[in-house]
Motif scaffolding. Structure first.
Motif, mmCIF file in Angstrom:
data_model
loop_
_atom_site.group_PDB
_atom_site.id
_atom_site.type_symbol
_atom_site.label_atom_id
_atom_site.label_comp_id
_atom_site.label_asym_id
_atom_site.label_seq_id
_atom_site.Cartn_x
_atom_site.Cartn_y
_atom_site.Cartn_z
ATOM 1 N N ARG A 105 47.840 -22.470 46.551
ATOM 2 C CA ARG A 105 47.828 -21.574 45.817
ATOM 3 C C ARG A 105 46.651 -21.350 44.757
ATOM 4 N NH1 ARG A 105 52.617 -22.617 48.410
ATOM 5 N NH2 ARG A 105 53.117 -20.297 50.249
ATOM 6 N N THR A 106 45.977 -20.661 44.193
ATOM 7 C CA THR A 106 46.013 -20.271 42.897
ATOM 8 C C THR A 106 47.243 -20.814 41.842
ATOM 9 O OG1 THR A 106 43.865 -18.779 43.464
ATOM 10 C CG2 THR A 106 44.501 -19.354 40.368
ATOM 11 N N TRP A 107 48.192 -19.991 42.093
ATOM 12 C CA TRP A 107 49.489 -19.756 40.709
ATOM 13 C C TRP A 107 50.031 -19.954 41.784
ATOM 14 C CZ3 TRP A 107 47.237 -20.819 36.544
ATOM 15 C CH2 TRP A 107 46.529 -20.089 35.895
ATOM 16 N N PHE A 108 51.112 -20.715 40.937
ATOM 17 C CA PHE A 108 52.532 -20.620 41.544
ATOM 18 C C PHE A 108 53.280 -19.588 42.417
ATOM 19 C CE2 PHE A 108 52.959 -24.770 39.263
ATOM 20 C CZ PHE A 108 53.485 -25.841 40.248
ATOM 21 N N ALA A 123 42.247 -23.126 31.196
ATOM 22 C CA ALA A 123 41.140 -23.089 30.662
ATOM 23 C C ALA A 123 41.176 -21.030 31.026
ATOM 24 C CB ALA A 123 40.354 -22.555 31.852
ATOM 25 N N LEU A 124 42.565 -20.629 30.414
ATOM 26 C CA LEU A 124 42.070 -19.324 30.303
ATOM 27 C C LEU A 124 42.330 -19.273 28.976
ATOM 28 C CD1 LEU A 124 46.127 -18.985 32.016
ATOM 29 C CD2 LEU A 124 44.319 -17.645 32.909
ATOM 30 N N ASP A 125 41.096 -18.131 29.004
ATOM 31 C CA ASP A 125 40.113 -18.341 27.809
ATOM 32 C C ASP A 125 41.500 -17.467 26.578
ATOM 33 O OD1 ASP A 125 38.182 -17.700 29.088
ATOM 34 O OD2 ASP A 125 38.230 -15.401 28.863
ATOM 35 N N LYS A 126 42.158 -16.612 26.441
ATOM 36 C CA LYS A 126 44.004 -16.831 25.481
ATOM 37 C C LYS A 126 44.036 -18.112 25.402
ATOM 38 C CE LYS A 126 42.571 -12.476 24.199
ATOM 39 N NZ LYS A 126 43.869 -11.179 25.120
ATOM 40 N N ILE A 127 44.486 -18.465 26.329
ATOM 41 C CA ILE A 127 45.092 -20.820 26.066
ATOM 42 C C ILE A 127 44.363 -21.188 25.781
ATOM 43 C CG2 ILE A 127 46.287 -21.578 27.422
ATOM 44 C CD1 ILE A 127 48.082 -19.106 27.178
ATOM 45 N N SER A 128 42.727 -21.190 26.088
ATOM 46 C CA SER A 128 42.465 -22.141 25.795
ATOM 47 C C SER A 128 41.791 -22.103 23.863
ATOM 48 C CB SER A 128 40.936 -21.834 25.787
ATOM 49 O OG SER A 128 39.855 -22.927 25.625
ATOM 50 N N ALA A 129 41.736 -20.773 23.605
ATOM 51 C CA ALA A 129 41.927 -20.414 22.046
ATOM 52 C C ALA A 129 43.160 -20.792 21.549
ATOM 53 C CB ALA A 129 41.221 -19.074 22.067
ATOM 54 N N TYR A 130 44.106 -20.556 21.722
ATOM 55 C CA TYR A 130 45.188 -20.916 21.188
ATOM 56 C C TYR A 130 44.976 -22.218 21.243
ATOM 57 C CZ TYR A 130 50.628 -21.823 19.997
ATOM 58 O OH TYR A 130 51.494 -22.509 19.946
ATOM 59 N N MET A 131 45.258 -23.321 22.006
ATOM 60 C CA MET A 131 45.023 -24.562 22.188
ATOM 61 C C MET A 131 44.648 -25.276 20.501
ATOM 62 S SD MET A 131 46.066 -25.937 26.247
ATOM 63 C CE MET A 131 47.501 -25.237 26.637
ATOM 64 N N ARG A 132 43.204 -24.501 20.492
ATOM 65 C CA ARG A 132 42.371 -24.810 19.798
ATOM 66 C C ARG A 132 42.813 -24.286 18.137
ATOM 67 N NH1 ARG A 132 38.665 -22.512 23.478
ATOM 68 N NH2 ARG A 132 37.881 -20.910 22.224
ATOM 69 N N SER A 133 43.557 -23.622 17.733
ATOM 70 C CA SER A 133 44.242 -23.133 16.939
ATOM 71 C C SER A 133 45.049 -23.933 15.931
ATOM 72 C CB SER A 133 44.419 -21.492 17.271
ATOM 73 O OG SER A 133 45.675 -22.204 17.591
ATOM 74 N N GLU A 134 45.145 -23.749 15.071
ATOM 75 C CA GLU A 134 46.168 -24.348 14.000
ATOM 76 C C GLU A 134 47.684 -24.344 14.462
ATOM 77 O OE1 GLU A 134 45.211 -23.878 10.112
ATOM 78 O OE2 GLU A 134 43.207 -24.532 10.261
ATOM 79 N N ARG A 135 47.572 -22.681 15.319
ATOM 80 C CA ARG A 135 48.620 -22.186 15.461
ATOM 81 C C ARG A 135 49.992 -23.433 16.442
ATOM 82 N NH1 ARG A 135 46.230 -18.219 15.951
ATOM 83 N NH2 ARG A 135 45.606 -18.356 17.337
ATOM 84 N N PHE A 136 48.598 -24.487 17.506
ATOM 85 C CA PHE A 136 48.540 -24.791 18.122
ATOM 86 C C PHE A 136 49.857 -26.244 18.347
ATOM 87 C CE2 PHE A 136 48.171 -28.053 21.886
ATOM 88 C CZ PHE A 136 49.131 -27.398 22.877
ATOM 89 N N ARG A 137 50.972 -26.889 18.748
ATOM 90 C CA ARG A 137 51.558 -27.525 17.749
ATOM 91 C C ARG A 137 51.798 -28.409 19.788
ATOM 92 N NH1 ARG A 137 56.732 -26.132 15.497
ATOM 93 N NH2 ARG A 137 55.034 -24.305 14.726
ATOM 94 N N GLN A 190 44.895 -27.668 34.726
ATOM 95 C CA GLN A 190 42.919 -27.287 34.109
ATOM 96 C C GLN A 190 42.530 -25.434 34.114
ATOM 97 O OE1 GLN A 190 40.488 -29.842 36.910
ATOM 98 N NE2 GLN A 190 41.711 -31.721 35.758
ATOM 99 N N ARG A 191 43.114 -25.335 35.559
ATOM 100 C CA ARG A 191 43.252 -23.679 35.351
ATOM 101 C C ARG A 191 43.948 -22.810 34.488
ATOM 102 N NH1 ARG A 191 43.281 -24.581 41.080
ATOM 103 N NH2 ARG A 191 45.683 -24.229 41.076
ATOM 104 N N PHE A 192 45.034 -23.435 33.824
ATOM 105 C CA PHE A 192 45.694 -22.875 32.657
ATOM 106 C C PHE A 192 45.129 -23.030 31.330
ATOM 107 C CE2 PHE A 192 49.140 -22.044 30.194
ATOM 108 C CZ PHE A 192 50.291 -21.252 30.492
#
Length: 220
Positions: A145-148, A190-204, A186-188
Motif C-alpha cells: 500500500r502507499t499509505w497504511f 517528501a510531502l510538500d508541507k512536511i518537507s517544508a516543515y522539516m526544513r524550517s526552524e520550527r521543526f525539532r 521517504q514518501r511521507f
C-alpha cells in the motif's frame, strides 16, 4: 483564530500533532513548558497552570481551538484529522486505522517506559531483541500500500512515521526499517508541507524526551 498547542519543550508525543497542523496549514502557537534543573526537575511551570485552562482532564499535550479544549494525544490527532478529511472512509479502512492507532500506541509507550526507566541499560537488550518482530509486523501490515490504510493519507500515517523515526534514531542501522517501511518514510518526508516543515526552524528532531529520560533528552 490561532490554535494553541501546549506541551513540554521537546518533541515527545506532540510531534504527530505538530505535523498535522503543519500539513493542514492550521495557524498555531506552541505553549512550551520547561522542567526545572536537576536534581529536582521542578514541573511547576506546567502544574501551576494545568487546572486553570478549562481542560476536562488536565494533561499535556493539550489543544485549544476556540471553544474546543482537548487533551490526550490521539484525541487531538483525530480532531484535526476529522476537520481536514484525513480519516479512513470505508469500513475496512476504518478497521485498519483503529487497529494501527492502538498498535502504534503500544509501541510508543513501551519505548517511553524504557527510556524513562532507571534500569535503561539493563532493559535495553530485551527491548532490542523484541523490536525486529514488531517492525516486521508493521511491514506486513503496510504491504504494497502507499499509505497504511490504502491509497489515502490518514492520521495514522503521521503516527506511524513518528514512531518509526524514533526507532530509526534509536537503532540507526535497523534492518527492519528498510524496504517498504523505508519507502513509506521517504514518501511521507517528501510531502510538500512536511518537507517544508522539516526544513524550517520550527521543526525539532531532538530532544525527544524531557531531561529525566535516559536517552535523547538533549539536543546533542
Amino acid at each position: 483564530m490561532v490554535v494553541i498547542l501546549g506541551y513540554w519543550d521537546v518533541r515527545g508525543m506532540a510531534q504527530p500533532i505538530r505535523m498535522l497542523l503543519e500539513y493542514t496549514d492550521t495557524p498555531y502557537q506552541e505553549r512550551k513548558y520547561h522542567l526545572g534543573p536537576a536534581p529536582d526537575h521542578d514541573p511547576s511551570e506546567w502544574t501551576s497552570e494545568k487546572e486553570k485552562l478549562g481542560l476536562d482532564f488536565p494533561n499535556i499535550p493539550y489543544l485549544i481551538d476556540g471553544n474546543t479544549k482537548l487533551t490526550q494525544s490521539n484525541a487531538i490527532v483525530r480532531y484535526i484529522a476529522r476537520k481536514h478529511n484525513l480519516c479512513a472512509e470505508t469500513e475496512e479502512e476504518k478497521q485498519r486505522e483503529d487497529l494501527l492507532e492502538n498498535q502504534l500506541m503500544d509501541l510508543r509507550m513501551n519505548f517511553i517506559r524504557l527510556c524513562y526507566s532507571p534500569d535503561f541499560e539493563k532493559l535495553k537488550p530485551a527491548y532490542l531483541e523484541q523490536l525486529p518482530k514488531k517492525l516486521q509486523e508493521l511491514s506486513r501490515f503496510l504491504g504494497s500500500r502507499t499509505w497504511f490504510v490504502g491509497q489515502k493519507l490518514t492520521f495514522v500515517d503521521f503516527l506511524a512515521y513518528d514512531v518509526m523515526d524514533q526507532q530509526r534514531m534509536f537503532v540507526p542501522e535497523c534492518p527492519e526499517l528498510k524496504g517498504n517501511l523505508a519507502q513509506f518514510m521517504q514518501r511521507f518526508e517528501a510531502l510538500d508541507k512536511i518537507s517544508a516543515y522539516m526544513r524550517s526552524e520550527r521543526f525539532r528532531k531532538a530532544p525527544i524526551f524531557v531531561s529525566i529520560a535516559k536517552w535523547c533528552s538533549s539536543k546533542d
